[in-house]
Scaffold this motif. Sequence first.
Motif: not given
Length: 245
Positions: A131-132, A105-106, A31-39, A134-138
């Motif tokens: 951690e979300a 993804e890295d 699953a693609p990582n999502s960082w859109s809410s990080t600032q 990391l947990s999204s695709d295990n």
Amino acid sequence: MDYKKSVAGYVSPDQTERIRQLNEGLYMSSAPNSWSSTQPTVHSQSELKEVREYAESKGIKLYHRKAFSGDTELLKSEIDMVHMLSEDFGITDPITIGWKPMSEEDFAETSANHQQIWFNELVLRSRQITEANLSSDNVLATNSADGIAAHEMGHIISGKIRNGKSGLDIYKVTVYNVSGKRVTDDEAIALLIEKVSIYSSFLTVKSNGTVAYHEIIPEMVSVNYTNPNNYSKEFVRLLKEACEL
């Protein structure tokens, strides 16, 4: 099959394309990582000095050419993990922790000389978001952000092995010591996928057909230092023996 070419095994040239496809599929299924809410966070000079001095107190250097813009407490936690593993494995070579832009993804990478650990700068902004992801695709062995530093330290520790053992060798002995069952290479890889992580089975095939599973040690180390079990404890004990500790 020439077992002398590698303790990890040998794959004929006509099999390498299939292996490449399998490894690519491992990533494509994630699953693609999502960082859109990080600032990014702008820290004061005193805050940056404090975290730099914290790292120095643990014998670790921080990259300084680009100001840190993440969560200082998360960075300290990664520093603590690097320090703990350095102490446990008697690593005295200086290690630098840095941060830089990477593919979404890295999570992190270790330099070829095993002296720098580079984090994706997005990873260090929020423990909760990291951690979300990391947990999204295990795909990885642990969903703890601290496991990222542990994993990268596993690569550094791999370079300290003195008896020629591979991660696969050590894992097979681990299985026997804990369960009493002798397993083949293929059975060990199947167990790693089932019990540890998909990523632990990622393999590299060199031009001469030599196969190496470079992610077994990092993944087992990350398990042992975030959520240990009997297998990870025995693996690390054997790993220390392999490092002549």
